[in-house]
Motif scaffolding. Structure first.
Motif, PDB file in Angstrom:
ATOM      1  N   ALA A   1      22.873  -0.790  -5.112  1.00 11.51           N
ATOM      2  CA  ALA A   1      22.263  -0.088  -3.980  1.00 11.51           C
ATOM      3  C   ALA A   1      22.645  -0.753  -2.659  1.00 11.51           C
ATOM      4  O   ALA A   1      22.919  -0.072  -1.661  1.00 11.51           O
ATOM      5  CB  ALA A   1      20.745  -0.044  -4.136  1.00 11.51           C
ATOM      6  N   ALA A   2      22.683  -2.079  -2.655  1.00  8.08           N
ATOM      7  CA  ALA A   2      23.042  -2.813  -1.441  1.00  8.08           C
ATOM      8  C   ALA A   2      24.501  -2.573  -1.056  1.00  8.08           C
ATOM      9  O   ALA A   2      24.829  -2.377   0.117  1.00  8.08           O
ATOM     10  CB  ALA A   2      22.779  -4.305  -1.643  1.00  8.08           C
ATOM     11  N   VAL A   3      25.384  -2.592  -2.044  1.00  4.73           N
ATOM     12  CA  VAL A   3      26.814  -2.351  -1.790  1.00  4.73           C
ATOM     13  C   VAL A   3      27.017  -0.952  -1.221  1.00  4.73           C
ATOM     14  O   VAL A   3      27.809  -0.748  -0.285  1.00  4.73           O
ATOM     15  CB  VAL A   3      27.617  -2.555  -3.088  1.00  4.73           C
ATOM     16  CG1 VAL A   3      29.038  -2.026  -2.935  1.00  4.73           C
ATOM     17  CG2 VAL A   3      27.648  -4.033  -3.463  1.00  4.73           C
ATOM     18  N   GLN A   4      26.301   0.015  -1.757  1.00  2.00           N
ATOM     19  CA  GLN A   4      26.420   1.386  -1.256  1.00  2.00           C
ATOM     20  C   GLN A   4      25.870   1.503   0.163  1.00  2.00           C
ATOM     21  O   GLN A   4      26.496   2.119   1.034  1.00  2.00           O
ATOM     22  CB  GLN A   4      25.687   2.342  -2.202  1.00  2.00           C
ATOM     23  CG  GLN A   4      26.343   2.467  -3.568  1.00  2.00           C
ATOM     24  CD  GLN A   4      25.501   3.211  -4.580  1.00  2.00           C
ATOM     25  OE1 GLN A   4      24.275   3.298  -4.438  1.00  2.00           O
ATOM     26  NE2 GLN A   4      26.127   3.733  -5.618  1.00  2.00           N
ATOM     27  N   LYS A   5      24.719   0.898   0.422  1.00  3.20           N
ATOM     28  CA  LYS A   5      24.121   0.976   1.766  1.00  3.20           C
ATOM     29  C   LYS A   5      24.995   0.282   2.801  1.00  3.20           C
ATOM     30  O   LYS A   5      25.107   0.743   3.946  1.00  3.20           O
ATOM     31  CB  LYS A   5      22.720   0.355   1.737  1.00  3.20           C
ATOM     32  CG  LYS A   5      22.012   0.285   3.080  1.00  3.20           C
ATOM     33  CD  LYS A   5      21.844   1.655   3.740  1.00  3.20           C
ATOM     34  CE  LYS A   5      20.939   2.565   2.962  1.00  3.20           C
ATOM     35  NZ  LYS A   5      20.633   3.810   3.705  1.00  3.20           N
ATOM     36  N   ALA A   6      25.629  -0.807   2.406  1.00  2.00           N
ATOM     37  CA  ALA A   6      26.454  -1.582   3.342  1.00  2.00           C
ATOM     38  C   ALA A   6      27.884  -1.056   3.443  1.00  2.00           C
ATOM     39  O   ALA A   6      28.720  -1.650   4.132  1.00  2.00           O
ATOM     40  CB  ALA A   6      26.485  -3.042   2.915  1.00  2.00           C
TER      41      ALA A   6
ATOM     42  N   ALA B   1      10.999  -7.830   2.195  1.00  2.00           N
ATOM     43  CA  ALA B   1      11.393  -6.431   2.439  1.00  2.00           C
ATOM     44  C   ALA B   1      12.147  -6.353   3.774  1.00  2.00           C
ATOM     45  O   ALA B   1      11.881  -7.138   4.681  1.00  2.00           O
ATOM     46  CB  ALA B   1      10.155  -5.546   2.454  1.00  2.00           C
ATOM     47  N   PRO B   2      13.103  -5.460   3.909  1.00  2.00           N
ATOM     48  CA  PRO B   2      13.465  -4.363   2.999  1.00  2.00           C
ATOM     49  C   PRO B   2      14.592  -4.694   2.035  1.00  2.00           C
ATOM     50  O   PRO B   2      15.196  -3.790   1.459  1.00  2.00           O
ATOM     51  CB  PRO B   2      13.909  -3.277   3.974  1.00  2.00           C
ATOM     52  CG  PRO B   2      14.615  -4.056   5.058  1.00  2.00           C
ATOM     53  CD  PRO B   2      13.832  -5.337   5.207  1.00  2.00           C
ATOM     54  N   PHE B   3      14.877  -5.994   1.836  1.00  2.00           N
ATOM     55  CA  PHE B   3      16.037  -6.375   1.028  1.00  2.00           C
ATOM     56  C   PHE B   3      15.659  -6.755  -0.400  1.00  2.00           C
ATOM     57  O   PHE B   3      16.480  -7.319  -1.120  1.00  2.00           O
ATOM     58  CB  PHE B   3      16.772  -7.545   1.695  1.00  2.00           C
ATOM     59  CG  PHE B   3      17.146  -7.305   3.130  1.00  2.00           C
ATOM     60  CD1 PHE B   3      17.962  -6.240   3.476  1.00  2.00           C
ATOM     61  CD2 PHE B   3      16.679  -8.136   4.127  1.00  2.00           C
ATOM     62  CE1 PHE B   3      18.318  -6.005   4.798  1.00  2.00           C
ATOM     63  CE2 PHE B   3      17.021  -7.916   5.456  1.00  2.00           C
ATOM     64  CZ  PHE B   3      17.841  -6.849   5.796  1.00  2.00           C
TER      65      PHE B   3
ATOM     66  N   ALA C   1      16.426   2.957   1.412  1.00  2.00           N
ATOM     67  CA  ALA C   1      15.678   3.608   2.489  1.00  2.00           C
ATOM     68  C   ALA C   1      15.963   3.017   3.873  1.00  2.00           C
ATOM     69  O   ALA C   1      15.462   3.525   4.879  1.00  2.00           O
ATOM     70  CB  ALA C   1      14.185   3.529   2.202  1.00  2.00           C
ATOM     71  N   ILE C   2      16.758   1.957   3.961  1.00  2.00           N
ATOM     72  CA  ILE C   2      17.036   1.323   5.258  1.00  2.00           C
ATOM     73  C   ILE C   2      17.797   2.291   6.168  1.00  2.00           C
ATOM     74  O   ILE C   2      18.786   2.897   5.771  1.00  2.00           O
ATOM     75  CB  ILE C   2      17.861   0.035   5.077  1.00  2.00           C
ATOM     76  CG1 ILE C   2      17.059  -1.026   4.321  1.00  2.00           C
ATOM     77  CG2 ILE C   2      18.298  -0.523   6.437  1.00  2.00           C
ATOM     78  CD1 ILE C   2      17.873  -2.270   3.985  1.00  2.00           C
TER      79      ILE C   2
END
Length: 323
Positions: A50-55, A82-84, A92-93
């Motif tokens: 999820a982090a890789v996709q958001k970034a 939060a939110p990490f 949701a960021i």
């Protein structure tokens, strides 16, 4: 499938045509997954995905360039505020500053090349995070294992990908943002549970200027054993810090600084270590270590491996005495 091929070959032979070659029935080899695909297939890395996709790092980590990725588990992310702290919150960021922060944190886990655990050395490795504070530090203690920045352990090593290798880790690596002096100052001025107030007073004495300079230098590379306020009070008794002579204060503070680089707790071993003010004795104590000067009670390391831009800090519960 094989029996069908044999039937076809028999039919072809029966028609007087050229016989089939055994190599015609080859078994297709599975395509090796890239780094992102490996993470997507591991339920314990769903927050990382999820982090890789958001970034917006999917393309970077899916390409042909060979990379080494230290991959934090879901439990590792859950230790962050939060939110990490989980996939749902990360997805949701919307704040662009938070996304930029997340991207830099993730790039702090990525180094160039395909480096297996056996090939990792006890040294600094430059990551793809923003310079200048983009180095991670590998330790390989005698007891075994691989540690990053002292506290983070490689739990699963050498997961091969088509574009590099993944090492699963139990903490999220955070790029340092403060010098040692800034860490001491921030904790001493905290509104709740301030710490290091006496250490800061000691460092601000004119006689301690060279040590304060080393602690504040952005180009430095030192290790500091930082006594708590309780540790200083145990040394002083009913006296004030101002009653300690400049010569004694300098001798004390110098015994708390290793000037030859970052020494993480995972780099320590029983024996002597040279400081700016002479040797200290390192001894094993349970799962950790104690530090002792020429006399007095050995100091326990109560909080280890606080990474700074110019070194590392270990909190100790006694002042190291020079004599």
């Amino acid at each position: 499938m094989v029996s069908r091929a044999l039937t076809v070959c028999a039919l072809v032979a029966g028609l007087g045509l050229t016989a089939c070659n055994d190599d015609d029935e080859s078994v297709a080899q599975p395509t090796q997954q890239n780094i992102v695909q490996l993470a997507q297939g591991n339920a314990n890395l769903s927050t990382l995905v999820a982090a890789v996709q958001k970034a917006d790092l999917v393309t970077t980590l899916s390409g042909t360039t060979q990379l080494t990725v230290f991959a934090p588990t879901n439990d590792a992310f859950s230790q962050l505020p939060a939110p990490f702290n989980n996939a749902q919150n990360i997805t949701a960021i919307t704040n662009t500053a938070d996304i930029a922060t997340l991207r830099n944190i993730l790039l702090y886990h990525v180094t160039a090349g395909d480096v297996k655990a056996a090939d990792l050395r006890a040294q600094a490795y430059t990551t793809q995070a923003a310079a200048p504070n983009n180095n991670i530090y590998v330790s390989k203690p005698a007891a075994g294992g691989v540690f990053i920045n002292g506290n983070t352990r490689v739990t699963t090593a050498d997961v091969d990908a088509s574009n590099g290798v993944v090492h699963v880790i139990d903490r999220v690596l955070m790029p340092p943002s403060q010098s040692i002096a800034q860490i001491v100052t921030a904790r001493a001025s905290a509104s709740t549970n301030p710490e290091f107030t006496l250490l800061l007073q000691a460092l601000q004495r004119p006689a301690a200027a060279p040590i304060l300079t080393a602690a504040a230098s952005q180009t430095g590379n030192v290790t500091v054993f930082a006594p708590t306020d309780a540790a200083f009070r145990a040394l002083l008794g009913n006296a004030q810090l101002s009653s300690v002579s400049d010569a004694d204060l300098t001798a004390i503070l110098s015994r708390h600084v290793i000037g030859t680089g970052r020494v993480f707790s995972t780099d320590l071993a029983p024996g002597t270590v040279a400081t700016l003010g002479g040797n200290v004795t390192i001894a094993a104590a349970g799962t950790g270590f104690t530090v002792r000067g020429a006399s007095g009670t050995a100091a326990n390391i109560t909080a280890a491996n606080i990474l700074a831009t110019n070194g590392v800090v270990h909190v100790i519960d006694q002042v190291i005495r020079p004599n």
